[in-house]
Design a protein around this motif. Structure first.
Motif, PDB file in Angstrom:
ATOM      1  N   VAL A  29      68.171  64.859  30.456  1.00 34.76           N
ATOM      2  CA  VAL A  29      67.052  63.947  30.699  1.00 34.76           C
ATOM      3  C   VAL A  29      66.641  63.336  29.369  1.00 34.76           C
ATOM      4  O   VAL A  29      66.572  64.028  28.348  1.00 34.76           O
ATOM      5  CB  VAL A  29      65.851  64.694  31.328  1.00 34.76           C
ATOM      6  N   ILE A  30      66.375  62.018  29.382  1.00 35.98           N
ATOM      7  CA  ILE A  30      66.012  61.295  28.161  1.00 35.98           C
ATOM      8  C   ILE A  30      64.634  60.669  28.339  1.00 35.98           C
ATOM      9  O   ILE A  30      64.352  60.036  29.355  1.00 35.98           O
ATOM     10  CB  ILE A  30      67.056  60.206  27.824  1.00 35.98           C
ATOM     11  N   TYR A  31      63.776  60.848  27.326  1.00 35.53           N
ATOM     12  CA  TYR A  31      62.450  60.237  27.299  1.00 35.53           C
ATOM     13  C   TYR A  31      62.282  59.486  25.988  1.00 35.53           C
ATOM     14  O   TYR A  31      62.925  59.799  24.987  1.00 35.53           O
ATOM     15  CB  TYR A  31      61.346  61.296  27.408  1.00 35.53           C
ATOM     16  N   GLY A  32      61.389  58.504  25.999  1.00 34.50           N
ATOM     17  CA  GLY A  32      61.080  57.799  24.760  1.00 34.50           C
ATOM     18  C   GLY A  32      61.445  56.340  24.803  1.00 34.50           C
ATOM     19  O   GLY A  32      61.526  55.725  25.876  1.00 34.50           O
ATOM     20  N   VAL A  33      61.691  55.796  23.634  1.00 38.56           N
ATOM     21  CA  VAL A  33      61.950  54.358  23.532  1.00 38.56           C
ATOM     22  C   VAL A  33      63.287  54.023  24.194  1.00 38.56           C
ATOM     23  O   VAL A  33      64.219  54.834  24.170  1.00 38.56           O
ATOM     24  CB  VAL A  33      61.935  53.903  22.057  1.00 38.56           C
ATOM     25  N   PRO A  34      63.414  52.844  24.785  1.00 41.81           N
ATOM     26  CA  PRO A  34      64.645  52.493  25.510  1.00 41.81           C
ATOM     27  C   PRO A  34      65.802  52.193  24.570  1.00 41.81           C
ATOM     28  O   PRO A  34      65.611  51.865  23.392  1.00 41.81           O
ATOM     29  CB  PRO A  34      64.240  51.244  26.304  1.00 41.81           C
ATOM     30  N   SER A  35      67.005  52.314  25.100  1.00 45.19           N
ATOM     31  CA  SER A  35      68.200  52.055  24.290  1.00 45.19           C
ATOM     32  C   SER A  35      68.535  50.565  24.205  1.00 45.19           C
ATOM     33  O   SER A  35      69.304  50.152  23.339  1.00 45.19           O
ATOM     34  CB  SER A  35      69.399  52.812  24.889  1.00 45.19           C
ATOM     35  N   ASP A  36      67.961  49.750  25.101  1.00 48.06           N
ATOM     36  CA  ASP A  36      68.282  48.315  25.132  1.00 48.06           C
ATOM     37  C   ASP A  36      67.162  47.469  24.541  1.00 48.06           C
ATOM     38  O   ASP A  36      66.936  46.329  24.958  1.00 48.06           O
ATOM     39  CB  ASP A  36      68.571  47.872  26.565  1.00 48.06           C
ATOM     40  N   ASP A  37      66.443  48.025  23.555  1.00 50.17           N
ATOM     41  CA  ASP A  37      65.308  47.314  22.966  1.00 50.17           C
ATOM     42  C   ASP A  37      65.705  46.432  21.789  1.00 50.17           C
ATOM     43  O   ASP A  37      64.858  45.782  21.179  1.00 50.17           O
ATOM     44  CB  ASP A  37      64.234  48.305  22.520  1.00 50.17           C
TER      45      ASP A  37
END
Length: 202
Positions: A3-11
């Motif tokens: 599970v991943i939380y936080g800022v998006p990877s496509d920003d």
């Protein structure tokens, strides 16, 4: 399941400006992704002592008083440069202090609130309620190591010692943080040998 939380990877922000912190929480691999700020410090500390600084030729009982009196009167001393010789006592594990930033783009709960919650879980133990060992023979659990990937320059398992954040940061209409800054302090379990440093620090 990870599970991943936080800022998006496509920003559009480079991974070199992000920090990835991963730990197993309750049987689930959890990764928190945050923006790195300018306040990211890594410190290596060697412990040196000067065990001979109090020694001198006249440093024996009453003779010491005579040596001190001679120094006071003649402004000379029986101490030498050797008295300042330092002896290595060991190295502390390196310590990293990270100031991380979370920003809500479309989902404040998963982009800001949950990452902070997971970091707080990563620094916390899981203890028994009343007895140190349960009926199944398993005791409480200390906080686990978390794997830190800091700007693709540092990749190291470390133990988190502190997590702090602004509990009164601006919030959305739903009551979630719109953005927040979190300070994380962590160190590996033990010092790192000279020959190992290239394996963890790029």
């Amino acid at each position: 399941m990870a599970v991943i939380y936080g800022v998006p990877s496509d920003d559009g922000i480079s991974n070199f400006n992000k920090c990835y912190i991963t730990q197993n929480i309750g049987g689930t691999e959890v990764t928190v992704i945050a923006y790195m700020t300018d306040e990211c410090q890594l410190a290596f500390r060697a412990l040196w002592e000067s065990p001979f600084e109090g020694d001198s030729v006249g440093n024996v009982g009453a003779v010491d008083k005579t040596a001190s009196l001679t120094q006071a009167m003649s402004e000379t001393t029986s101490k030498t440069l050797w008295n300042s010789q330092q002896v290595w006592q060991g190295n502390e594990p390196p310590e990293i202090s990270l100031t991380l930033r979370f920003v809500a783009y479309t989902d404040a709960l998963n982009e800001v609130d949950m990452p902070i919650q997971k970091l707080c879980q990563m620094v916390s133990p899981e203890l028994q309620n009343t007895v140190p060992v349960s009926t199944d023979g398993i005791g409480g659990r200390i906080p686990s190591d978390a794997v830190f990937n800091v700007g693709r320059k540092i990749n190291l398992p470390m133990r988190i010692s502190e997590v702090s954040y602004n509990a009164n940061a601006p919030k959305t209409k739903a009551g979630h943080f719109a953005y927040n800054t979190v300070t994380v302090t962590a160190s590996p379990k033990q010092m790192i040998n000279q020959s190992q440093i290239p394996n963890y620090f790029k």
